[in-house]
Design a protein around this motif. Structure first.
Motif, mmCIF file in Angstrom:
data_model
loop_
_atom_site.group_PDB
_atom_site.id
_atom_site.type_symbol
_atom_site.label_atom_id
_atom_site.label_comp_id
_atom_site.label_asym_id
_atom_site.label_seq_id
_atom_site.Cartn_x
_atom_site.Cartn_y
_atom_site.Cartn_z
ATOM 1 N N LYS A 198 -21.148 7.962 43.051
ATOM 2 C CA LYS A 198 -21.564 9.321 42.725
ATOM 3 C C LYS A 198 -22.096 10.063 43.959
ATOM 4 O O LYS A 198 -22.948 9.551 44.673
ATOM 5 N N ASP A 234 -25.122 13.308 33.887
ATOM 6 C CA ASP A 234 -26.409 12.672 34.179
ATOM 7 C C ASP A 234 -27.560 13.270 33.383
ATOM 8 O O ASP A 234 -28.613 12.655 33.272
ATOM 9 N N TRP A 261 -18.379 14.081 40.639
ATOM 10 C CA TRP A 261 -17.582 13.895 41.846
ATOM 11 C C TRP A 261 -18.120 12.667 42.553
ATOM 12 O O TRP A 261 -19.346 12.502 42.678
ATOM 13 N N ASN A 282 -36.243 27.376 30.933
ATOM 14 C CA ASN A 282 -35.676 28.445 31.771
ATOM 15 C C ASN A 282 -34.589 29.226 31.047
ATOM 16 O O ASN A 282 -34.418 30.421 31.256
ATOM 17 N N ASP A 313 -34.839 24.606 40.022
ATOM 18 C CA ASP A 313 -35.892 23.845 39.351
ATOM 19 C C ASP A 313 -36.849 23.421 40.466
ATOM 20 O O ASP A 313 -36.477 22.631 41.330
ATOM 21 N N ALA A 334 -38.483 22.900 32.834
ATOM 22 C CA ALA A 334 -37.141 23.305 33.288
ATOM 23 C C ALA A 334 -36.269 23.806 32.145
ATOM 24 O O ALA A 334 -35.585 24.827 32.274
ATOM 25 N N THR A 354 -20.359 22.528 39.126
ATOM 26 C CA THR A 354 -20.972 23.034 37.883
ATOM 27 C C THR A 354 -21.037 24.551 37.885
ATOM 28 O O THR A 354 -20.760 25.202 36.874
HETATM 29 O O1 ME8 Z 1 -30.937 17.444 37.203
HETATM 30 N N1 ME8 Z 1 -20.774 15.599 40.519
HETATM 31 O O2 ME8 Z 1 -31.119 18.969 38.932
HETATM 32 P P1 ME8 Z 1 -30.152 18.346 40.036
HETATM 33 C C1 ME8 Z 1 -20.810 16.650 39.691
HETATM 34 N N2 ME8 Z 1 -33.189 20.067 37.827
HETATM 35 N N3 ME8 Z 1 -21.906 17.366 39.446
HETATM 36 C C2 ME8 Z 1 -23.033 17.008 40.053
HETATM 37 C C3 ME8 Z 1 -23.089 15.917 40.938
HETATM 38 C C4 ME8 Z 1 -21.882 15.193 41.162
HETATM 39 N N4 ME8 Z 1 -21.821 14.159 41.985
HETATM 40 N N5 ME8 Z 1 -24.348 15.803 41.392
HETATM 41 C C5 ME8 Z 1 -25.057 16.804 40.820
HETATM 42 C C6 ME8 Z 1 -31.432 18.424 37.712
HETATM 43 N N6 ME8 Z 1 -24.263 17.539 40.019
HETATM 44 C C7 ME8 Z 1 -32.441 19.250 36.939
HETATM 45 C C8 ME8 Z 1 -31.713 20.078 35.913
HETATM 46 S S1 ME8 Z 1 -31.675 21.845 33.893
HETATM 47 C C9 ME8 Z 1 -32.801 22.488 32.816
HETATM 48 C C10 ME8 Z 1 -32.601 20.907 35.034
HETATM 49 C C11 ME8 Z 1 -24.639 18.714 39.234
HETATM 50 O O3 ME8 Z 1 -30.381 19.168 41.250
HETATM 51 C C12 ME8 Z 1 -24.497 18.432 37.744
HETATM 52 O O4 ME8 Z 1 -24.429 19.636 37.062
HETATM 53 O O5 ME8 Z 1 -30.327 16.897 40.108
HETATM 54 C C13 ME8 Z 1 -25.803 17.755 37.451
HETATM 55 O O6 ME8 Z 1 -26.099 17.734 36.076
HETATM 56 C C14 ME8 Z 1 -26.747 18.634 38.235
HETATM 57 O O7 ME8 Z 1 -26.008 18.971 39.428
HETATM 58 C C15 ME8 Z 1 -28.039 17.941 38.579
HETATM 59 O O8 ME8 Z 1 -28.704 18.729 39.518
#
Ligand code: ME8
Length: 530
Positions: free
Chosen positions: A315, A279, A309, A250, A57, A247, A31
């Motif tokens: 996942k 997600d 990914w 932000n 976050d 969040a 991302t």
């Molecule tokens: O959801 N493949 O944070 P998070 C690709 N704090 N991208 C992935 C991934 C995967 N297997 N796993 C995670 C949150 N991501 C909240 C967001 S925004 C105001 C608050 C990436 O740490 C992807 O961008 O769980 C996903 O949406 C994000 O990490 C989720 O990160």
């Protein structure tokens, strides 16, 4: 799709802010890289004030529990894990202008102000709330979206979210609600507008379907006795603001919210682009625009969603633990090797499976064998005097063009605008693939023309040099380091930025490069190969 809404406003692109409950993995890196490519593309176009925001976050139940489990003070735990996300942004060569932490005092003030405005406008009320809460997903699920399941490791019966498979717990409490249901029609209009709000558009149908089957008001606080780690509701310390409301704000905080009166137009807000994983579509495409509508704040222009990914089709996730350490991957394949692979193979509409052997294959074939080899051979063919070909082209002294030369030149003239259109349509993957097609076609042209043994093939060598120069310019947002090295090898002027800007991708537009070109290895062999 991305023409700025206000012409004097800087382009503004964001990543999600990542939970600090665990260390980052390759999904987070993906991302970050996509968002960085979108920013750097704007800079390439000449929008040098473009801004990229990333960050962490740090509030909510999930972090609170992770800190307890680690036996650490919550803030110290956040500080520690935040540093690894910051380090990842650095290791990935992110050109981010901001890094936000939701524990920053300025952010707390912005969230509380945002809350007060929602309340002032009558969009917040209290009521009893019952439902299934998932700490891992930090969200309530309706009865229809949970099911019974056996924990595979303990055999314990439990309830889980159908969508994510994460455990949910029953909760019954009084808290504050946001009148989300009032925004159903306006949200539906947003998804149906001509310039698609959500890209790729294949994600839109499910969002519309979710809304049409009913949109309930949203619980936006939790009792402080259950959740202390967060921002208190203004005027009511017995309640803590829901982590997702906290969040999402932000994106406004770093744009200077609350905007001083009369200064709304000096902010980077509205965001031109939020890059998010699939997600968190609901949070970014339903809740977030509704919150903004409630306050009559401008909406983000686009949300670019990407797939996940996976590892063996499951996942990649912090809570499952099937993750690839992005720092090790960067060390092994190089930062640009990783950026290239993620952007070239990563899914937008679809998921993509991760395997080191795929990276090795692409590195060898497309980078070493494609760009690297072509560069070496072109420079070799010019026998240390690439400059003379550029001068001859500038003074019309090259041999007459063959049909193959003309065809190649035409391809070079057409590709950059096509790449630009793909970027405009928020498809960095296709844009990179289109750029790499220059390399592939140039290799074929070069091998068919055999300039190393064919007399009078100066035009071929010139065209191949142009191909590398043009591809090198286009690759800058994707592989900033390696494209820099490539343009250096070709002696494209470093001190004049216009020589490396998008406009310079026009065929024949740079008469000045090629001086004192030396051979160099762009993509060395990988240290460890399977
Ligand atoms: O959801 N493949 O944070 P998070 C690709 N704090 N991208 C992935 C991934 C995967 N297997 N796993 C995670 C949150 N991501 C909240 C967001 S925004 C105001 C608050 C990436 O740490 C992807 O961008 O769980 C996903 O949406 C994000 O990490 C989720 O990160």
């Amino acid at each position: 799709a991305t023409t700025p809404q206000r012409s004097n406003k800087p382009y503004y692109v964001t990543t999600p802010i990542f939970y600090v409950n665990a260390a980052p993995h390759v999904g987070h890196l993906y991302t970050m890289v996509i968002a960085d490519i979108m920013k750097r593309w704007q800079v390439l176009l000449g929008n040098t004030d473009a801004q990229l925001l990333t960050g962490t976050d740090e509030h909510g139940m999930k972090i609170q529990q992770a800190a307890i489990q680690a036996g650490m003070d919550t803030q110290a735990f956040c500080d520690m894990n935040c540093r690894t996300f910051e380090a990842l942004a650095k290791a990935a060569n992110l050109d981010n202008d901001h890094f936000i932490r939701t524990t920053d005092p300025a952010h707390r003030d912005a969230v509380q102000y945002f809350w007060e405005m929602l309340q002032h406008r009558g969009y917040i009320y209290t009521s009893k709330h019952e439902g299934w809460y998932s700490v891992s997903d930090e969200t309530f699920y309706p009865q229809t979206q949970v099911q019974n399941s056996l924990d595979p490791s303990t055999g314990r019966k439990r309830m889980v979210s159908i969508e994510t498979g994460k455990e949910v717990e029953w909760s019954s409490e009084t808290n504050y609600h946001f009148r989300l249901s009032a925004f159903k029609d306006r949200l539906l209009d947003l998804y149906k507008r001509e310039d698609p709000f959500i890209t790729p558009t294949s994600y839109t149908a499910a969002v519309i379907k979710g809304l049409e089957s009913g949109l309930q008001d949203l619980s936006i606080s939790r009792p402080a006795e259950r959740l202390t780690w967060g921002i208190p509701v203004p005027g009511d310390d017995t309640q803590t603001i829901y982590v997702w409301l906290d969040a999402l704000v932000n994106y406004l905080t770093k744009a200077g919210y609350p905007f001083p009166p009369g200064k709304e137009n000096t902010s980077a807000w509205p965001a031109d682009l939020h890059v998010v994983g699939k997600d968190i579509i609901r949070f970014h495409c339903v809740y977030w625009p509704a919150f903004l509508m409630a306050l009559d704040l401008p909406l983000p222009r686009n949300v670019l969603v990407h797939g996940h990914w996976t590892m063996n089709r499951e996942k990649m996730s912090k809570s499952t633990g099937n993750v690839v350490n992005p720092f090790f991957a960067i060390e092994r394949f190089g930062v640009d090797g990783m950026r290239f692979f993620l952007a070239y193979r990563g899914g937008l509409a679809d998921d993509a499976d991760f395997d080191n052997s795929f990276i090795i294959r692409d590195y060898k074939k497309l980078l070493q064998g494609g760009i690297g080899n072509l560069t070496l051979r072109t420079i070799g063919c010019a026998r240390g005097n690439l400059r003379s070909y550029i001068i001859d082209a500038g003074s019309d002294k090259l041999p007459a063009a063959t049909p193959e030369d003309l065809e190649h030149q035409e391809m070079l003239e057409q590709t950059p605008p096509q790449v630009a259109e793909l970027m405009e349509n928020l498809n960095p993957r296709a844009a990179l693939q289109e750029t790499m097609s220059i390399i592939e076609k140039t290799n074929k042209y070069f091998h068919a023309a055999e300039p190393w043994k064919t007399p009078n093939s100066q035009r071929v060598i010139y065209n191949v040099a142009e191909s590398l120069r043009i591809a090198g310019i286009l690759l800058q947002p994707f592989m900033p380091g390696k494209s820099h090295d490539l343009l250096e090898l070709l002696s494209v002027n470093t001190s004049d930025p216009s020589k490396r800007a998008f406009a310079a991708t026009a065929y024949g537009s740079d008469p000045d490069y090629g001086e004192g070109v030396k051979k160099g290895i762009l993509f060395p062999p990988l240290l460890t190969e399977e």
